[in-house]
Each structure stands twice: as C-alpha cells, then as structure tokens.
Motif scaffolding. Structure first.
Motif, PDB file in Angstrom:
ATOM      1  N   ALA A  22     -37.757  44.789 -33.240  1.00 62.00           N
ATOM      2  CA  ALA A  22     -38.932  45.432 -32.657  1.00 62.00           C
ATOM      3  C   ALA A  22     -38.940  46.891 -33.078  1.00 62.00           C
ATOM      4  N   LEU A  23     -40.089  47.533 -32.948  1.00 67.01           N
ATOM      5  CA  LEU A  23     -40.214  48.941 -33.336  1.00 67.01           C
ATOM      6  C   LEU A  23     -39.481  49.881 -32.383  1.00 67.01           C
ATOM      7  N   ASN A  24     -39.501  49.547 -31.073  1.00 65.80           N
ATOM      8  CA  ASN A  24     -38.900  50.417 -30.060  1.00 65.80           C
ATOM      9  C   ASN A  24     -38.619  49.597 -28.808  1.00 65.80           C
ATOM     10  N   ILE A  25     -38.043  50.227 -27.791  1.00 62.42           N
ATOM     11  CA  ILE A  25     -37.672  49.503 -26.578  1.00 62.42           C
ATOM     12  C   ILE A  25     -38.905  48.979 -25.839  1.00 62.42           C
ATOM     13  N   GLU A  26     -39.994  49.697 -25.878  1.00 67.13           N
ATOM     14  CA  GLU A  26     -41.205  49.232 -25.203  1.00 67.13           C
ATOM     15  C   GLU A  26     -41.684  47.914 -25.800  1.00 67.13           C
ATOM     16  N   GLU A  27     -41.683  47.822 -27.141  1.00 66.01           N
ATOM     17  CA  GLU A  27     -42.078  46.572 -27.795  1.00 66.01           C
ATOM     18  C   GLU A  27     -41.058  45.475 -27.503  1.00 66.01           C
ATOM     19  N   ALA A  28     -39.775  45.830 -27.462  1.00 65.60           N
ATOM     20  CA  ALA A  28     -38.733  44.843 -27.157  1.00 65.60           C
ATOM     21  C   ALA A  28     -38.919  44.275 -25.753  1.00 65.60           C
TER      22      ALA A  28
END
Length: 134
Positions: A22-28
């Motif tokens: 994922a691009l970042n933790i929010e997307e994860a």
C-alpha cells in the motif's frame, strides 16, 4: 509502495497473517477493513524494512492507529575532553545533548529520546565523528 502485514486471530483462534502493498498506513487500514473480517481486532505492521512478515513497526492495533515518530539528521561531534555533542531532529524539532553517553563494546553510542506523548525511541549510532541517517 510499502509492505504491510495484518495479523489477527481467525474463528478457530489461530494466528493469521495477510501481507500486501500500500502507499501508506491509511491505505493499508482501508485495505484491511475491506479484506479482513476480524477488522478492527487486528494489528498492522509496516514490514518494508523488516526481514520477515510481522516483524516491522506496529502502526495499527485493535482499531487505533499508532503514532509514527521520526528521528533524523543525527550528528555527533566528539571532543577530546569527553564532552561530546549529539544533535538530531525528532518529529521535526531540533534537539541537542552534551555530555557523557553510553557507548557499548561495539563502539556504538546510545541515547534514548522521550517524545511528548511518552513514547521512547533509542538512537544508536557509531561512536565516531559524522552525520548519520536513522
């Protein structure tokens, strides 16, 4: 892209791991929310720099996103009189420490930074002059 691992207990009480990019933790978190039935009772690890799955930095646990702290621009200036100077930025704020530090048998300097929210992070750098990225 970063590498993430979700850890959770399945219906049988067994530990399950689910890895993805994922691009970042929010997307994860969004991916885990859509793909894992046990959400939010999960843990999400950023395994980008870890050797194994589920061995990176814990960023999300049981519905709560953890604070990610950054220590950067570490520089040590050694003085012959034993009064060394350590400079670094922690979460964008500059810090400077003078004086004695713990130096281990491997010639590594250790210093623990305490963040405003009570989190601690250890700085470990070679005990020699220079600038180091952590």
């Amino acid at each position: 892209m970063r590498e993430y691992t979700v850890q959770y207990f399945n219906a049988k009480g067994e530990v399950e791991l689910y890895s993805f990019e994922a691009l970042n933790i929010e997307e994860a978190v969004s991916i885990a929310q859509n793909d894992v039935d046990e959400y939010p009772n999960i843990e999400i690890y950023d395994d980008t720099d870890a050797e194994d799955s589920n061995r990176g930095v814990l960023l999300f646990k049981n519905g709560e996103q953890k604070t990610v702290h950054r220590i950067e621009d570490v520089m040590l200036t050694k003085h012959n009189n034993g009064s060394d100077n350590l400079q670094y930025t922690a979460d964008g704020k500059a810090f400077e420490w003078d004086g004695g530090f713990l130096v281990d048998k491997g010639n590594k300097l250790h210093h623990t930074h305490l963040f405003e929210n009570g989190d601690e992070q250890e700085i470990v750098i070679p005990y020699e002059n220079g600038s180091y990225k952590i």
